[in-house]
Design a protein around this motif. Structure first.
Motif, PDB file in Angstrom:
ATOM      1  N   LYS A 137      -4.169  -0.573  -8.700  1.00 24.47           N
ATOM      2  CA  LYS A 137      -2.705  -0.641  -8.768  1.00 24.47           C
ATOM      3  C   LYS A 137      -2.059  -0.576  -7.390  1.00 24.47           C
ATOM      4  N   ARG A 138      -2.810  -0.079  -6.387  1.00 26.04           N
ATOM      5  CA  ARG A 138      -2.292   0.003  -5.019  1.00 26.04           C
ATOM      6  C   ARG A 138      -2.638  -1.299  -4.302  1.00 26.04           C
ATOM      7  N   HIS A 139      -1.634  -2.112  -4.043  1.00 30.27           N
ATOM      8  CA  HIS A 139      -1.852  -3.430  -3.470  1.00 30.27           C
ATOM      9  C   HIS A 139      -1.352  -3.465  -2.024  1.00 30.27           C
ATOM     10  N   HIS A 140      -2.232  -3.820  -1.101  1.00 26.96           N
ATOM     11  CA  HIS A 140      -1.862  -3.935   0.307  1.00 26.96           C
ATOM     12  C   HIS A 140      -1.310  -5.316   0.603  1.00 26.96           C
ATOM     13  N   PHE A 141      -0.090  -5.373   1.152  1.00 27.69           N
ATOM     14  CA  PHE A 141       0.436  -6.676   1.558  1.00 27.69           C
ATOM     15  C   PHE A 141       0.025  -7.033   2.984  1.00 27.69           C
ATOM     16  N   VAL A 142      -0.475  -6.073   3.748  1.00 27.84           N
ATOM     17  CA  VAL A 142      -1.272  -6.332   4.949  1.00 27.84           C
ATOM     18  C   VAL A 142      -2.581  -5.579   4.721  1.00 27.84           C
ATOM     19  N   PRO A 143      -3.727  -6.268   4.751  1.00 30.56           N
ATOM     20  CA  PRO A 143      -4.986  -5.629   4.358  1.00 30.56           C
ATOM     21  C   PRO A 143      -5.308  -4.380   5.174  1.00 30.56           C
ATOM     22  N   ARG A 144      -5.867  -3.395   4.495  1.00 31.09           N
ATOM     23  CA  ARG A 144      -6.218  -2.136   5.152  1.00 31.09           C
ATOM     24  C   ARG A 144      -7.220  -2.363   6.280  1.00 31.09           C
ATOM     25  N   ALA A 145      -8.254  -3.165   6.045  1.00 29.25           N
ATOM     26  CA  ALA A 145      -9.267  -3.403   7.071  1.00 29.25           C
ATOM     27  C   ALA A 145      -8.658  -4.032   8.316  1.00 29.25           C
ATOM     28  N   PHE A 146      -7.645  -4.869   8.115  1.00 29.41           N
ATOM     29  CA  PHE A 146      -6.950  -5.483   9.248  1.00 29.41           C
ATOM     30  C   PHE A 146      -6.200  -4.428  10.046  1.00 29.41           C
ATOM     31  N   LEU A 147      -5.448  -3.576   9.365  1.00 24.80           N
ATOM     32  CA  LEU A 147      -4.646  -2.559  10.044  1.00 24.80           C
ATOM     33  C   LEU A 147      -5.513  -1.578  10.821  1.00 24.80           C
ATOM     34  N   GLN A 148      -6.671  -1.246  10.287  1.00 23.20           N
ATOM     35  CA  GLN A 148      -7.533  -0.247  10.926  1.00 23.20           C
ATOM     36  C   GLN A 148      -7.963  -0.668  12.327  1.00 23.20           C
ATOM     37  N   ARG A 149      -7.967  -1.949  12.593  1.00 21.29           N
ATOM     38  CA  ARG A 149      -8.405  -2.422  13.909  1.00 21.29           C
ATOM     39  C   ARG A 149      -7.359  -2.153  14.995  1.00 21.29           C
ATOM     40  N   PHE A 150      -6.206  -1.642  14.602  1.00 21.46           N
ATOM     41  CA  PHE A 150      -5.165  -1.304  15.569  1.00 21.46           C
ATOM     42  C   PHE A 150      -5.051   0.210  15.767  1.00 21.46           C
ATOM     43  N   GLY A 151      -5.932   0.960  15.157  1.00 18.75           N
ATOM     44  CA  GLY A 151      -5.924   2.407  15.281  1.00 18.75           C
ATOM     45  C   GLY A 151      -7.311   2.940  15.554  1.00 18.75           C
ATOM     46  N   CYS A 152      -7.571   4.139  15.074  1.00 22.59           N
ATOM     47  CA  CYS A 152      -8.895   4.744  15.241  1.00 22.59           C
ATOM     48  C   CYS A 152      -9.156   5.698  14.088  1.00 22.59           C
ATOM     49  N   ASP A 153     -10.413   5.802  13.719  1.00 20.88           N
ATOM     50  CA  ASP A 153     -10.835   6.706  12.644  1.00 20.88           C
ATOM     51  C   ASP A 153     -10.043   6.475  11.358  1.00 20.88           C
ATOM     52  N   GLY A 154      -9.714   5.225  11.119  1.00 18.93           N
ATOM     53  CA  GLY A 154      -9.011   4.879   9.891  1.00 18.93           C
ATOM     54  C   GLY A 154      -7.537   5.216   9.883  1.00 18.93           C
ATOM     55  N   ARG A 155      -6.979   5.634  11.032  1.00 19.94           N
ATOM     56  CA  ARG A 155      -5.583   6.047  11.102  1.00 19.94           C
ATOM     57  C   ARG A 155      -4.811   5.154  12.087  1.00 19.94           C
ATOM     58  N   VAL A 156      -3.545   4.947  11.799  1.00 16.87           N
ATOM     59  CA  VAL A 156      -2.663   4.164  12.664  1.00 16.87           C
ATOM     60  C   VAL A 156      -1.327   4.880  12.780  1.00 16.87           C
ATOM     61  N   SER A 157      -0.541   4.486  13.776  1.00 16.44           N
ATOM     62  CA  SER A 157       0.815   5.000  13.907  1.00 16.44           C
ATOM     63  C   SER A 157       1.798   3.909  13.526  1.00 16.44           C
ATOM     64  N   VAL A 158       2.887   4.316  12.887  1.00 18.80           N
ATOM     65  CA  VAL A 158       3.886   3.381  12.366  1.00 18.80           C
ATOM     66  C   VAL A 158       5.254   3.764  12.892  1.00 18.80           C
ATOM     67  N   ARG A 159       5.995   2.762  13.352  1.00 20.25           N
ATOM     68  CA  ARG A 159       7.402   2.962  13.730  1.00 20.25           C
ATOM     69  C   ARG A 159       8.248   2.024  12.881  1.00 20.25           C
ATOM     70  N   ARG A 160       9.208   2.561  12.174  1.00 19.97           N
ATOM     71  CA  ARG A 160      10.048   1.795  11.261  1.00 19.97           C
ATOM     72  C   ARG A 160      11.403   1.483  11.902  1.00 19.97           C
ATOM     73  N   ARG A 161      11.995   0.386  11.471  1.00 17.38           N
ATOM     74  CA  ARG A 161      13.350   0.068  11.908  1.00 17.38           C
ATOM     75  C   ARG A 161      14.296   1.200  11.516  1.00 17.38           C
ATOM     76  N   GLY A 162      15.171   1.561  12.422  1.00 18.92           N
ATOM     77  CA  GLY A 162      16.168   2.582  12.139  1.00 18.92           C
ATOM     78  C   GLY A 162      15.669   4.004  12.279  1.00 18.92           C
ATOM     79  N   ARG A 163      14.412   4.166  12.701  1.00 19.20           N
ATOM     80  CA  ARG A 163      13.863   5.516  12.865  1.00 19.20           C
ATOM     81  C   ARG A 163      13.195   5.616  14.227  1.00 19.20           C
ATOM     82  N   GLY A 164      13.446   6.720  14.911  1.00 21.09           N
ATOM     83  CA  GLY A 164      12.901   6.876  16.246  1.00 21.09           C
ATOM     84  C   GLY A 164      11.484   7.417  16.279  1.00 21.09           C
ATOM     85  N   ARG A 165      11.167   8.331  15.377  1.00 19.63           N
ATOM     86  CA  ARG A 165       9.868   8.990  15.476  1.00 19.63           C
ATOM     87  C   ARG A 165       8.772   8.168  14.822  1.00 19.63           C
TER      88      ARG A 165
END
Length: 354
Positions: free
Chosen positions: A5-33
């Motif tokens: 039921k959990r559908h990734h619109f950007v694949p998880r394996a793809f995103l992991q290549r931009f982080g480390c140990d399976g974790r990434v950092s995200v910055r959203r529009r309208g939010r500083g942190r």
């Protein structure tokens, strides 16, 4: 059909290549942190690709089909990164990556919002008469976030009127229509010249709209868009250290790039993202140094005088025709001046390219 039921619109394996140990950092529009999270929990929505069967049940067939694209592409990307080498033109590996990129264009919330614009507006209208005043209000308060030009209002009204004639989209349509152009886009991407950029310092970012159509900015960008077919560069970062670049002119197959090029590309990723950008948890500077406006409209509108050239060479005036286009950047100011309305727009090219 049953399925996840959990559908990734950007694949998880793809995103992991931009982080480390399976974790990434995200910055959203309208939010500083920044928010650091497992890639498993980023770019995911419950039942995002679930459709309805003719019998009234639920189907996860689309998610299963996307998994068939993601699996081979993930292996192809891993091989590119390991070897610092692209699959040769005309090979199955090249086709796998082109298909993966083309599918990614239509599998996101942004793509779905684009096709759902008429339905979203009519819900906002709630039975009120569709006129220029109401459309201007919707564009200003909801869709654009700034005062629309008269041409933008007219183009948006024409889109809604056309949708009312054709009938509103079903939920299944909003899922499948954005994906229906994948084959066309894959062909466009396959015909381009491919190169691989390898960063001396691996600091590439990605986003919830990871394919970037770039061209040198021009004044015309305020009233029309460039798509993947006519962009100067189609960029697709595949890891924090690697980026595919597709162009109409040949380039070296592998190019070592300096931090200045990475920063430029990251700025364009941020400008074209839908809601958020993604980067390495250990390198927050790259996420903070790019400009990230609070909002970027998913779809823009113009109108142009249209014409058609008949077989005997005569021209037929079609009146004002709408042009739909995707804004790839956010401008410091938005004015009411609108588009240069006397530029002619030929029939057959009414819909702006992505």
């Amino acid at each position: 059909m049953s399925g996840p039921k959990r559908h990734h619109f950007v694949p998880r394996a793809f995103l992991q290549r931009f982080g480390c140990d399976g974790r990434v950092s995200v910055r959203r529009r309208g939010r500083g942190r920044l928010i650091t999270a497992r890639a498993l929990n980023v770019a995911v929505e419950s039942s995002f690709y679930t459709t309805q069967t003719p019998e009234g049940g639920k189907s996860t067939e689309i998610e299963a089909l996307l998994a068939e694209v993601d699996g081979p592409a993930d292996k192809a990307i891993a091989e590119v990164i390991e070897k610092d080498e692209l699959p040769a033109a005309g090979t199955a590996g090249r086709e796998v990556l082109a298909t993966y990129m083309a599918v990614q264009v239509g599998r996101t919330p942004e793509a779905r919002e684009q096709v759902a614009f008429p339905e979203n507006f009519l819900k906002y209208a709630d039975g009120r008469r569709v006129d220029a005043k109401l459309m201007a209000e919707y564009l200003r308060e909801v869709h654009l976030g700034f005062e629309p030009s008269d041409g933008e209002v007219a183009g948006a009204i024409k889109m809604v009127e056309a949708a009312e004639v054709m009938g509103t989209l079903s939920h299944n349509d909003t899922v499948t229509v954005p994906l229906s152009v994948a084959e066309k886009y894959a062909g466009v991407l396959m015909r381009k010249h491919w190169s691989l950029e390898v960063a001396r310092k691996p600091r590439f970012l990605t986003s919830d709209a990871p394919l970037v159509a770039w061209h040198k900015p021009t004044p015309a960008d305020r009233y029309r868009g460039r798509g993947f077919g006519n962009a100067a560069e189609v960029r697709f970062p595949i890891s924090s250290g690697h980026q595919l670049v597709l162009t109409d002119q040949p380039r070296p197959l592998v190019i070592r790039v300096e931090p200045a090029r990475v920063r430029q590309c990251n700025a364009d990723v941020a400008a074209g993202c839908h809601n958020f950008i993604v980067g390495h948890p250990n390198h927050p500077r790259q996420l903070h140094e790019v400009s990230l406006a609070e909002k970027r409209p998913t779809l823009r509108f113009s109108t142009f005088p249209g014409y058609r050239v008949d077989a005997d060479g005569t021209e037929k005036d079609l009146g004002e025709v709408p042009l739909l286009w995707v804004q790839r950047a956010v401008y410091p100011t938005q004015s009411r001046s609108g588009s240069p309305r006397r530029q002619r727009h030929a029939a057959g090219g009414r819909r702006g390219r992505r």
